[in-house]
Scaffold this motif. Structure first.
Motif, mmCIF file in Angstrom:
data_model
loop_
_atom_site.group_PDB
_atom_site.id
_atom_site.type_symbol
_atom_site.label_atom_id
_atom_site.label_comp_id
_atom_site.label_asym_id
_atom_site.label_seq_id
_atom_site.Cartn_x
_atom_site.Cartn_y
_atom_site.Cartn_z
ATOM 1 N N CYS A 233 5.912 -14.692 -18.256
ATOM 2 C CA CYS A 233 7.004 -13.543 -17.459
ATOM 3 C C CYS A 233 8.180 -13.478 -16.240
ATOM 4 N N TRP B 46 7.542 -10.957 -10.602
ATOM 5 C CA TRP B 46 6.964 -10.531 -11.381
ATOM 6 C C TRP B 46 7.177 -8.974 -10.705
ATOM 7 N N SER B 47 6.906 -8.810 -9.396
ATOM 8 C CA SER B 47 6.905 -7.173 -9.793
ATOM 9 C C SER B 47 8.311 -6.448 -8.563
ATOM 10 N N ARG C 134 8.882 1.748 -22.593
ATOM 11 C CA ARG C 134 7.395 0.081 -21.541
ATOM 12 C C ARG C 134 7.389 0.269 -22.910
ATOM 13 N N ARG D 21 8.469 5.133 -19.977
ATOM 14 C CA ARG D 21 7.979 5.437 -18.802
ATOM 15 C C ARG D 21 6.863 5.685 -18.210
ATOM 16 N N ASP E 92 9.635 -3.563 -21.058
ATOM 17 C CA ASP E 92 10.633 -3.045 -19.980
ATOM 18 C C ASP E 92 12.055 -2.823 -20.532
ATOM 19 N N ASN F 68 6.814 -8.495 -18.982
ATOM 20 C CA ASN F 68 5.332 -8.442 -18.690
ATOM 21 C C ASN F 68 4.093 -9.375 -19.321
ATOM 22 N N THR G 180 -0.466 -5.301 -16.600
ATOM 23 C CA THR G 180 0.473 -4.528 -16.924
ATOM 24 C C THR G 180 -0.241 -2.982 -17.081
ATOM 25 N N ASP G 181 0.673 -1.998 -16.611
ATOM 26 C CA ASP G 181 -0.056 -0.601 -16.636
ATOM 27 C C ASP G 181 0.388 0.062 -18.481
ATOM 28 N N SER G 182 -0.374 0.117 -19.058
ATOM 29 C CA SER G 182 -0.465 0.807 -19.967
ATOM 30 C C SER G 182 -0.155 2.006 -20.393
#
Length: 337
Positions: free
Chosen positions: A9, A97-98, A170, A184, A224, A239, A245-247
């Motif tokens: 990712c 990643w971020s 997302r 999102r 995303d 991600n 990762t935020d669900s």
């Protein structure tokens, strides 16, 4: 979520695969001295080649002010400026990643838009998300006992685009099937989402089936996307499919088990059974504060208020005691005079 999935990712891994369907970007290798600087708790910003000098108040007994020369990265700075100019003069920065989404509060315009190296580093050095990339990229991996893969850190510069939060979604992909879509920016209510629910869901499904499905290295991942005002869908980021990762409006328990999601589908209708669950904020009543607001408070303050770090509390009490003693000595000195 395995470490291999985290590696896959990385932006430099997926960008060549989906380059036609995302925002134009450039990738620069991150020199080790820059990585060391980002992890250093000392000086906050760099001069970016403009020979600026920073002033820092020291805590020595004489309370003298020292001039501290900002660290210089002339060769890297030149490459960054060239890339920024190639991308139109304004960029959105991130690492492998971020992006520093938790640090936009520190920028003068409260935006992640950057025009120089110092703009980028101001955000990076203020971001817990960036620190996570550099120090704990494999957190929550199921194969935590296996050796960590080698990571070549990179600065990703994306052409600046004004993305409206109400157009960001997302998508959760399991076994190469789109099982869930979440708004999102779930902290806000957007009327157009409820009004265009069917069209939004259809356009995202169509984009996924035509351009993403079976094209990525893994069969489980999080996507995303951005749907613009003309209904066109763009890929924004990929991600890992896991707790890192935020669900958002789902829980990882239901995403991994699939039971709750399946229960939401109509029985006897194959097309409906294959349709993803689409969740979004349905009214102003459910509006919530942004989760990034907590990052605007210095971490030390949070630790003190919650009692999570006993050593910080002890240091704080010692400091207050010392200040009180100094104050008393000053009063005694004034009385003598």
């Amino acid at each position: 979520m395995k470490k291999e999935q985290v590696v896959n990712c990385q932006f430099s891994v997926w960008y060549p695969i989906f380059k036609k369907h995302t925002i134009k970007s450039l990738i620069l290798p991150l020199p080790q001295n820059v990585i060391d600087y980002l992890l250093d708790d000392g000086t906050l910003v760099v001069s970016g080649g403009d020979n600026n000098t920073q002033h820092n108040q020291t805590n020595n007994s004489d309370s003298e002010e020292e001039d501290i020369q900002a660290p210089e990265f002339p060769e890297f700075n030149s490459k960054v400026l060239k890339a920024i100019n190639t991308l139109g003069g304004c960029v959105f920065p991130k690492l492998n990643w971020s992006a520093p989404r938790d640090a936009n509060w520190i920028a003068l315009n409260s935006s992640l838009q950057c025009q120089s190296l110092s703009d980028i580093f101001l955000l990076f050095k203020s971001s817990d998300f960036i620190t996570h990339d550099l120090t704990q990229p494999f957190l929550h991996s199921s194969d935590e006992d296996s050796p960590n893969p080698a990571i070549n850190y990179e600065l990703v510069l994306r052409k600046w685009s004004e993305l409206l939060p109400g157009g960001e979604f997302r998508c959760f992909i399991k076994e190469n099937k789109l099982i869930g879509i979440s708004q999102r920016d779930y902290t806000q209510y957007y009327h157009h989402i409820s009004k265009q629910e069917a069209q939004i869901c259809h356009s995202i499904q169509e984009f996924f089936s035509q351009h993403v499905q079976y094209q990525f290295l893994d069969e489980d991942f999080v996507l995303d996307v951005y749907r613009d005002s003309w209904g066109k869908v763009w890929l924004i980021d990929l991600n890992p499919f896991g707790e890192v990762t935020d669900s958002l409006l789902f829980t990882w328990e239901e995403l991994t088990s699939g039971n709750s999601l399946s229960a939401n589908q109509e029985e006897g209708d194959t097309a409906q059974q294959e349709a993803p669950v689409f969740r979004y904020t349905t009214s102003d009543v459910t509006v919530q504060p942004s989760p990034c607001l907590s990052y605007r408070i210095p971490r030390d303050f949070v630790d003190l208020s919650t009692g999570e770090d006993a050593y910080k509390l002890i240091d704080f009490l010692k400091l207050k005691k010392r200040q009180q003693e100094d104050s008393e000595e000053e009063v005694e000195e004034e009385v003598r005079q």
